[in-house]
Design a protein around this motif. Structure first.
Motif, PDB file in Angstrom:
ATOM      1  N   GLY A 459       0.830  -1.202   0.000  1.00 21.52           N
ATOM      2  CA  GLY A 459       0.000   0.000   0.000  1.00 21.52           C
ATOM      3  C   GLY A 459       0.861   1.248   0.000  1.00 21.52           C
ATOM      4  O   GLY A 459       0.562   2.222  -0.687  1.00 21.52           O
ATOM      5  N   LEU A 460       1.972   1.199   0.772  1.00 19.37           N
ATOM      6  CA  LEU A 460       2.897   2.330   0.836  1.00 19.37           C
ATOM      7  C   LEU A 460       3.984   2.202  -0.227  1.00 19.37           C
ATOM      8  O   LEU A 460       4.446   1.094  -0.528  1.00 19.37           O
ATOM      9  CB  LEU A 460       3.553   2.389   2.229  1.00 19.37           C
ATOM     10  CG  LEU A 460       2.631   2.634   3.425  1.00 19.37           C
ATOM     11  CD1 LEU A 460       3.419   2.566   4.723  1.00 19.37           C
ATOM     12  CD2 LEU A 460       1.925   3.975   3.299  1.00 19.37           C
ATOM     13  N   CYS A 476       2.743   6.473   6.518  1.00 18.62           N
ATOM     14  CA  CYS A 476       1.888   6.577   7.700  1.00 18.62           C
ATOM     15  C   CYS A 476       0.720   5.600   7.573  1.00 18.62           C
ATOM     16  O   CYS A 476       0.022   5.588   6.550  1.00 18.62           O
ATOM     17  CB  CYS A 476       1.367   8.001   7.875  1.00 18.62           C
ATOM     18  SG  CYS A 476       0.321   8.221   9.331  1.00 18.62           S
ATOM     19  N   ILE A 477       0.533   4.782   8.598  1.00 21.24           N
ATOM     20  CA  ILE A 477      -0.621   3.893   8.704  1.00 21.24           C
ATOM     21  C   ILE A 477      -1.449   4.385   9.885  1.00 21.24           C
ATOM     22  O   ILE A 477      -0.940   4.547  10.987  1.00 21.24           O
ATOM     23  CB  ILE A 477      -0.204   2.431   8.950  1.00 21.24           C
ATOM     24  CG1 ILE A 477       0.717   1.935   7.837  1.00 21.24           C
ATOM     25  CG2 ILE A 477      -1.431   1.543   9.084  1.00 21.24           C
ATOM     26  CD1 ILE A 477       0.046   1.756   6.505  1.00 21.24           C
ATOM     27  N   VAL A 489     -17.079   1.103  13.955  1.00 20.97           N
ATOM     28  CA  VAL A 489     -16.427   1.228  12.650  1.00 20.97           C
ATOM     29  C   VAL A 489     -14.924   1.323  12.877  1.00 20.97           C
ATOM     30  O   VAL A 489     -14.445   2.195  13.609  1.00 20.97           O
ATOM     31  CB  VAL A 489     -16.929   2.469  11.886  1.00 20.97           C
ATOM     32  CG1 VAL A 489     -16.188   2.602  10.559  1.00 20.97           C
ATOM     33  CG2 VAL A 489     -18.428   2.369  11.647  1.00 20.97           C
ATOM     34  N   ILE A 490     -14.183   0.401  12.274  1.00 22.99           N
ATOM     35  CA  ILE A 490     -12.725   0.380  12.365  1.00 22.99           C
ATOM     36  C   ILE A 490     -12.166   0.642  10.974  1.00 22.99           C
ATOM     37  O   ILE A 490     -12.567  -0.014  10.007  1.00 22.99           O
ATOM     38  CB  ILE A 490     -12.229  -0.974  12.910  1.00 22.99           C
ATOM     39  CG1 ILE A 490     -12.757  -1.183  14.333  1.00 22.99           C
ATOM     40  CG2 ILE A 490     -10.707  -1.042  12.889  1.00 22.99           C
ATOM     41  CD1 ILE A 490     -12.374  -2.517  14.933  1.00 22.99           C
ATOM     42  N   GLU A 491     -11.249   1.584  10.883  1.00 24.41           N
ATOM     43  CA  GLU A 491     -10.687   1.969   9.588  1.00 24.41           C
ATOM     44  C   GLU A 491      -9.174   1.804   9.599  1.00 24.41           C
ATOM     45  O   GLU A 491      -8.501   2.175  10.571  1.00 24.41           O
ATOM     46  CB  GLU A 491     -11.045   3.418   9.255  1.00 24.41           C
ATOM     47  CG  GLU A 491     -12.534   3.632   9.034  1.00 24.41           C
ATOM     48  CD  GLU A 491     -12.865   5.064   8.676  1.00 24.41           C
ATOM     49  OE1 GLU A 491     -12.038   5.960   8.990  1.00 24.41           O
ATOM     50  OE2 GLU A 491     -13.929   5.313   8.080  1.00 24.41           O
ATOM     51  N   VAL A 492      -8.656   1.242   8.514  1.00 28.28           N
ATOM     52  CA  VAL A 492      -7.219   1.109   8.286  1.00 28.28           C
ATOM     53  C   VAL A 492      -6.873   1.988   7.092  1.00 28.28           C
ATOM     54  O   VAL A 492      -7.290   1.699   5.966  1.00 28.28           O
ATOM     55  CB  VAL A 492      -6.811  -0.348   8.026  1.00 28.28           C
ATOM     56  CG1 VAL A 492      -5.312  -0.444   7.789  1.00 28.28           C
ATOM     57  CG2 VAL A 492      -7.227  -1.241   9.189  1.00 28.28           C
ATOM     58  N   MET A 493      -6.132   3.064   7.342  1.00 27.94           N
ATOM     59  CA  MET A 493      -5.821   4.026   6.286  1.00 27.94           C
ATOM     60  C   MET A 493      -4.311   4.117   6.073  1.00 27.94           C
ATOM     61  O   MET A 493      -3.547   4.042   7.040  1.00 27.94           O
ATOM     62  CB  MET A 493      -6.363   5.412   6.650  1.00 27.94           C
ATOM     63  CG  MET A 493      -7.873   5.492   6.723  1.00 27.94           C
ATOM     64  SD  MET A 493      -8.446   7.108   7.337  1.00 27.94           S
ATOM     65  CE  MET A 493      -8.145   6.899   9.094  1.00 27.94           C
ATOM     66  N   ASP A 494      -3.922   4.266   4.826  1.00 26.52           N
ATOM     67  CA  ASP A 494      -2.520   4.526   4.517  1.00 26.52           C
ATOM     68  C   ASP A 494      -2.443   5.740   3.597  1.00 26.52           C
ATOM     69  O   ASP A 494      -3.424   6.097   2.941  1.00 26.52           O
ATOM     70  CB  ASP A 494      -1.852   3.305   3.870  1.00 26.52           C
ATOM     71  CG  ASP A 494      -2.430   2.966   2.498  1.00 26.52           C
ATOM     72  OD1 ASP A 494      -2.208   3.752   1.548  1.00 26.52           O
ATOM     73  OD2 ASP A 494      -3.090   1.917   2.348  1.00 26.52           O
ATOM     74  N   ASP A 495      -1.288   6.373   3.575  1.00 30.30           N
ATOM     75  CA  ASP A 495      -1.092   7.541   2.704  1.00 30.30           C
ATOM     76  C   ASP A 495      -0.216   7.172   1.520  1.00 30.30           C
ATOM     77  O   ASP A 495       0.641   7.945   1.092  1.00 30.30           O
ATOM     78  CB  ASP A 495      -0.478   8.709   3.479  1.00 30.30           C
ATOM     79  CG  ASP A 495       0.925   8.402   4.000  1.00 30.30           C
ATOM     80  OD1 ASP A 495       1.317   7.216   4.008  1.00 30.30           O
ATOM     81  OD2 ASP A 495       1.636   9.352   4.383  1.00 30.30           O
ATOM     82  N   GLY A 573      -3.802   7.555  -1.182  1.00 31.03           N
ATOM     83  CA  GLY A 573      -3.894   6.475  -0.217  1.00 31.03           C
ATOM     84  C   GLY A 573      -5.188   5.703  -0.312  1.00 31.03           C
ATOM     85  O   GLY A 573      -6.049   5.970  -1.163  1.00 31.03           O
ATOM     86  N   THR A 574      -5.332   4.732   0.583  1.00 27.23           N
ATOM     87  CA  THR A 574      -6.471   3.816   0.590  1.00 27.23           C
ATOM     88  C   THR A 574      -6.986   3.675   2.009  1.00 27.23           C
ATOM     89  O   THR A 574      -6.220   3.715   2.972  1.00 27.23           O
ATOM     90  CB  THR A 574      -6.062   2.434   0.052  1.00 27.23           C
ATOM     91  OG1 THR A 574      -5.513   2.588  -1.260  1.00 27.23           O
ATOM     92  CG2 THR A 574      -7.245   1.487  -0.010  1.00 27.23           C
ATOM     93  N   CYS A 575      -8.308   3.517   2.129  1.00 28.02           N
ATOM     94  CA  CYS A 575      -8.938   3.319   3.425  1.00 28.02           C
ATOM     95  C   CYS A 575      -9.834   2.089   3.360  1.00 28.02           C
ATOM     96  O   CYS A 575     -10.722   2.005   2.505  1.00 28.02           O
ATOM     97  CB  CYS A 575      -9.757   4.546   3.825  1.00 28.02           C
ATOM     98  SG  CYS A 575     -10.687   4.333   5.362  1.00 28.02           S
ATOM     99  N   PHE A 576      -9.579   1.123   4.221  1.00 27.38           N
ATOM    100  CA  PHE A 576     -10.443  -0.038   4.398  1.00 27.38           C
ATOM    101  C   PHE A 576     -11.297   0.211   5.634  1.00 27.38           C
ATOM    102  O   PHE A 576     -10.764   0.459   6.722  1.00 27.38           O
ATOM    103  CB  PHE A 576      -9.633  -1.317   4.577  1.00 27.38           C
ATOM    104  CG  PHE A 576      -8.954  -1.789   3.327  1.00 27.38           C
ATOM    105  CD1 PHE A 576      -9.558  -2.720   2.503  1.00 27.38           C
ATOM    106  CD2 PHE A 576      -7.720  -1.283   2.958  1.00 27.38           C
ATOM    107  CE1 PHE A 576      -8.941  -3.152   1.342  1.00 27.38           C
ATOM    108  CE2 PHE A 576      -7.089  -1.706   1.808  1.00 27.38           C
ATOM    109  CZ  PHE A 576      -7.693  -2.647   0.995  1.00 27.38           C
ATOM    110  N   SER A 577     -12.605   0.149   5.469  1.00 29.29           N
ATOM    111  CA  SER A 577     -13.534   0.437   6.558  1.00 29.29           C
ATOM    112  C   SER A 577     -14.307  -0.826   6.925  1.00 29.29           C
ATOM    113  O   SER A 577     -14.898  -1.476   6.058  1.00 29.29           O
ATOM    114  CB  SER A 577     -14.506   1.547   6.154  1.00 29.29           C
ATOM    115  OG  SER A 577     -15.409   1.836   7.191  1.00 29.29           O
TER     116      SER A 577
END
Length: 735
Positions: A459-460, A476-477, A489-495, A573-577
């Motif tokens: 992802g990075l 950054c995660i 709601v749990i979110e995993v985001m990367d830049d 980046g991407t966000c998994f929710s």
């Protein structure tokens, strides 16, 4: 019959406490890394490691004692201001905390510790101490041997310590064992122990919960006073203790012990050991008296005769001045906690579920009897319903736990993966205090681990690619949790660089997952990542590339009654929710009727209800209809036809429309025949017996004994909109 080992339960309690101490250590290190730390933060880290060392010594866990001792030595350098906790130092501390966690788990399971995993980090820690010592020596000018050296000085060849030790009852109830404490003390040198039996009553007057024994210990050792004191710090506040040295060395400063005032040496030798008014010190250190009996802090007791040994009784050791009781400051104690086996809580939850069902059945019977609302039976039933609700809420609070422990475990995943792929990563967490059902937390660990590794692995971008794109070289995660609309709601985001959708579609075509040249929306392309066997990695590694991962993530989350979605922006980046129910036991639902069948729709998924009006309906193609509401259009589904209960109606006049929302955003509308009531229902899973059914979350038992399906309307709307043909959300204006 096998006699249970009394130490087994105490040992298990120690390892539970280790988990809490490791959590406190991780918290402190995170604050250190953020740059917002103060002296107390360093003290918290030091005390956590020191407490683990003390307990490990009591149980003879040598590997844990050895590593934690080296670790706390370095932390003590930070406390003393001789070592600056910069970013690289804190990263080493975090790696050391990971290894300390491993050693705790190995010790708990009686497994050997692998030296290859421990020794490199130990050498790095020792190098920090050496560097700090060299810097300190270089800064000292005009050094005189009689001036201040190390806090406790160099240990002499021979020192004799006289220790008077009387345990309080709380020492035993807290899981401490004197045999292990004395055994650890004996490892310091030659030891002679004399029990004080003066307070032991006769058998008929004996209180089994009282602590009647005291001991006098004479220890001859070449160790310094600090090492003697360390053996008792694990029982600090749980015993009455006097330590005096009979020769050679001056008394050490009390400031070296956390929480104690500094010791000054007044002209009156008795004042040197007298406690301040209103306070009873945990440790009383008396000055040496040239080989004579140390001066006690209380008047000596009369002895049986001139040859009787000068042993202090319990009153001699612990007596306070009479004024001390009134002047003693009030201490705020931490909240009392009780550790309960999870199986017992599960049984309690099941019983509460049965209570909810019986309450619903009783309500149904009273309603059918037609009793007036002012009837004592009806009023008593209302009180019973409120009591049932309060009990259910209380039990759910017992099962609820913050996601903090899970987030801390994932922090290590980030560090390990970052080191494996050679990408510097900063890990940010938000909402760690968000509470979720413990069962949900445990089953979330594996899917979140997959997502975190994927985010770091591909992802990075590489550091050089990030710099070329104008980003910091460090990725950054961000992991966050929050309560929204009755769900968590749990979110995993990367830049990182975001999802390369043309590449994803091309790989899916190569693998035969989709037809070549098929027109797809961004959401449909993103959904390909969850297909079994899909992977964008060309070479298999220890982290990814085998085509198993995201499909397992989606299945695990669906099994929890949850949903997972993706949003991605190229270059950003991407966000998994992940959206999950707060609990897997009970929910508030709306009971509706469709084609004569009772169904339950979760209250959290309903934005509003409205009467069906033909003039608000628009057709989009031969099969799709949308509802016009407040200058926007949303997809409209006939729930009875969607579930196969009946054929589509010619007219839905008199029906009710439920507007379905996901986290505040209206997604669609469902047509139902009628709404009966809102009630609390017990969730009964269907996955094990029937597998996953689209749009069906679980089942429940109603008050009349009828089984009703619990719907997942958001999933139902998503499945309907994903069917081939025109998509209402694309064709209809949104206002």
């Amino acid at each position: 019959m096998t006699t249970p080992d009394p130490m087994a339960e105490i040992r298990a309690s120690f390892f539970v406490e280790c988990e809490e101490l490791l959590e406190a250590l991780q918290d402190g290190l995170s604050i250190l890394d953020s740059g917002d730390a103060d002296d107390e933060t360093v003290n918290i880290c030091f005390r956590a490691v020191h407490s683990m060392k003390g307990g490990a010594g009591a149980f003879g866990l040598d590997d844990l004692v050895r590593f934690s001792h080296r670790y706390e030595t370095v932390l003590d350098e930070v406390r003393a201001g001789r070592l600056e906790p910069g970013h690289d130092v804190v990263l080493l501390f975090m790696r050391a905390a990971d290894i300390l966690s491993d050693i705790v788990h190995y010790s708990r399971d009686s497994l050997p510790v692998e030296p290859d995993k421990v020794e490199p980090t130990l050498r790095e820690l020792e190098a920090l101490v050496s560097d700090a010592a060299e810097e300190e020596e270089a800064e000292v000018t005009g050094f005189q041997p009689m001036a201040l050296a190390l806090p406790f000085g160099s240990p002499p060849a021979d020192r004799i310590f006289r220790i008077r030790f009387a345990p309080e009852p709380d020492l035993f109830t807290s899981g401490n064992e004197l045999v292990h404490l004395l055994r650890a003390l004996s490892a310091l040198g030659e030891m002679r122990i004399t029990p004080n039996l003066s307070e032991v009553p006769t058998l008929d007057a004996l209180d089994p919960e009282a602590a009647c024994l005291a001991w006098e210990i004479v220890l001859t050792t070449n160790r310094n006073r600090a090492e003697v004191e360390e053996n008792f710090e694990f029982v600090e506040g749980l015993c009455i203790l006097t330590i005096s040295e009979e020769n050679m060395a001056p008394a050490s400063p009390l400031s070296s012990l956390p929480g104690l005032p500094p010791l000054t040496r007044p002209a009156d030798p008795e004042a040197a050991v007298a406690p301040p008014v209103g306070l009873r010190p945990r440790f009383t250190l008396t000055a040496p008296s040239d080989g004579q009996e140390p001066v006690s802090d209380t008047p000596p007791q009369e002895t049986a005769g001139p040859t009787a040994p000068q042993r202090a009784s319990r009153e001699t050791i612990a007596a306070d001045p009479p004024v001390a009781t009134a002047a003693r400051p009030v201490t705020t104690l931490p909240k009392a906690t009780v550790r309960v086996d999870l199986d017992r809580i599960e049984r309690l939850v099941n019983l509460v579920g049965e209570l909810v069902i019986n309450q619903a059945m009783l309500s149904q019977s009273v309603a059918q009897a037609g009793l007036p609302t002012n009837s004592p039976v009806v009023q008593g039933l209302e009180d019973f319903m409120q009591l049932t609700r309060d009990i259910q809420d209380s039990v759910m609070m017992i099962r609820a736990q913050p996601v903090k422990s899970l987030f801390q475990r994932l922090a290590r995943i980030v560090r390990d993966t970052s080191a494996a792929v050679g990408k510097p990563v900063r890990f940010v967490t938000r909402g760690e205090a968000t509470e979720v059902d413990k069962t949900v937390i445990e089953r979330l660990a594996d899917p979140l681990t997959h997502m975190i590794r994927n985010a770091v692995d591909y992802g990075l971008e590489r550091p050089e690619a990030r710099l070329a794109a104008g980003k910091p070289s460090e990725g950054c995660i961000t992991l966050s949790a929050a309560h929204r609309s009755g769900r968590v709601v749990i979110e995993v985001m990367d830049d990182g660089g975001g999802i390369d959708r043309p590449r994803v579609q091309a790989i899916a075509e190569e693998r035969g997952l989709i037809e070549p040249g098929q027109a797809m929306t961004d959401a449909e392309i993103d959904a390909l990542l969850f297909m079994p066997g899909f992977s964008t990695v060309k070479q298999v590694s220890n982290l990814s590339g085998r085509g198993v991962g995201m499909d397992v993530v989606r299945k695990s989350i669906h099994d929890l009654g949850g949903r997972v979605s993706i949003s991605s922006s190229p270059g950003k980046g991407t966000c998994f929710s992940i959206s999950l129910p707060l609990t897997l036991a009970v929910l508030d639902g709306m009971v509706v009727e469709v084609a004569g069948e009772a169904l339950v729709v979760p209250i959290g998924a309903i934005a509003e209800t409205m009467a069906y009006r033909e003039q608000d309906i628009r057709s989009v193609g031969p099969r799709t209809r949308v509802l016009h509401i407040r200058d926007s259009f949303v997809p409209l589904l006939d729930l009875g036809a969607e579930l196969g209960f009946r054929a589509p109606k010619e007219s839905n006049a008199g029906s009710v429309v439920l507007l379905v929302a996901n986290e505040g955003e209206t997604l669609g509308a469902l047509i139902v025949d009628a709404i009966h009531e809102q009630r609390q229902v017990v969730i009964k899973g269907l996955q094990q017996g029937y597998g996953n059914a689209p749009g069906i979350a679980a089942a429940t038992i109603l008050g009349d004994g009828q089984v009703a399906l619990i719907l997942d309307p958001v999933d139902m709307m998503a499945k309907a909109c994903a069917r081939p043909g025109p998509t209402p959300l694309e064709l209809a204006p949104t206002g």
